[in-house]
Design a protein around this motif. Structure first.
Motif: not given
Length: 265
Positions: A52-57
């Motif tokens: 998910p994008m939250e982790q990729l950030k």
């Protein structure tokens, strides 16, 4: 800056490129834009799909952790716990409340000592702090898995790039003189995939895991120290108990620091 990460990365890449040149290759032949696009573009795309994008950030922050020396001072933690133990035995556990400012840089230790001062049951304190440690480990593991996933996808993308290159080569058999160079170019993709996985992604994941394990070790040490203070244990016995958490090399270093500090007093 964490020199071990930087030096390791430089040595790894230098060894690969230097060995290739010593065998008579030319460094310029390793630069292939199409292979680069296939391998790195494909790897990053697969990683983005996987998380998910939250982790990729968190990736920039994770890279910063891998390439900078995070300050985890186990000596300071042990010294603080022994000092609070001495203070609690001499003046009572409530006296620790006046020294919360010394723990501003360590919110985990401060939270634990506040629970002790508030008279919370020891078993409940252990449960609260262990849940927090488990959450820290889980958060770290999420970041580590991003780099491990990249290390798994990269070699596969390299093979895909090589197959695509060979398909192109086999479609142009009318020019035999170009077969050798074209096949060599095709295999550059495999080189990119395998080398990036084993020199960049997986080593960074290992470095992050080592950092995580050290941070968790210190937190577990602090939990034991906090509960020992609540139980009113002897400060010197507390120090020995905390030293038992450390591997032999760190234990010897910690003892040397303690002796040096006592000699300067």
């Amino acid at each position: 800056m964490d020199l071990s990460t930087v030096i390791g990365l430089i040595l790894g890449l230098s060894g690969l490129i230097g060995g290739f040149i010593l065998e008579g290759g030319h460094a310029s032949s390793l630069l292939q834009l199409t292979a680069f696009m296939i391998v790195f573009g494909g790897t990053f795309g697969a990683v983005i799909i996987s998380f998910p994008m939250e982790q990729l950030k968190t990736v920039p922050k994770l890279l910063k952790i891998a390439f900078t020396e995070k300050k985890l001072n186990v000596h300071e933690s042990i010294q603080q716990l022994v000092e609070f133990s001495t203070l609690a035995r001499r003046e009572g556990i409530l006296a620790v409340e006046q020294h919360y400012d010394k723990m501003e840089g360590n919110p985990f230790l401060k939270e634990g000592m506040m629970l002790v001062v508030d008279g919370v049951d020891p078993q409940l304190i252990r449960e609260i702090l262990e849940i927090e440690i488990a959450n820290i480990e889980a958060r770290h593991e999420k970041g580590i898995r991003i780099f491990e996933a990249a290390g798994g996808y990269a070699p596969t993308m390299g093979i895909i790039g090589t197959v695509m290159g060979l398909v192109h080569v086999l479609g142009n058999l009318s020019d035999p003189d170009s077969l050798g160079p074209s096949i060599a170019v095709a295999f550059i993709a495999t080189l990119y995939g395998v080398s990036s996985a084993n020199v960049i992604y997986l080593p960074i994941a290992s470095k992050l895991r080592a950092r995580s394990q050290m941070e968790v070790l210190i937190k577990e040490l602090e939990v034991e120290g906090i509960l020992s203070i609540q139980a009113g244990e002897n400060p010197q016995m507390l120090r020995k108990k905390l030293l038992a958490f450390l591997p032999p090399a760190m234990r010897e270093l910690e003892q040397e620091k303690t002796f040096a500090g006592e000699a300067n007093e």
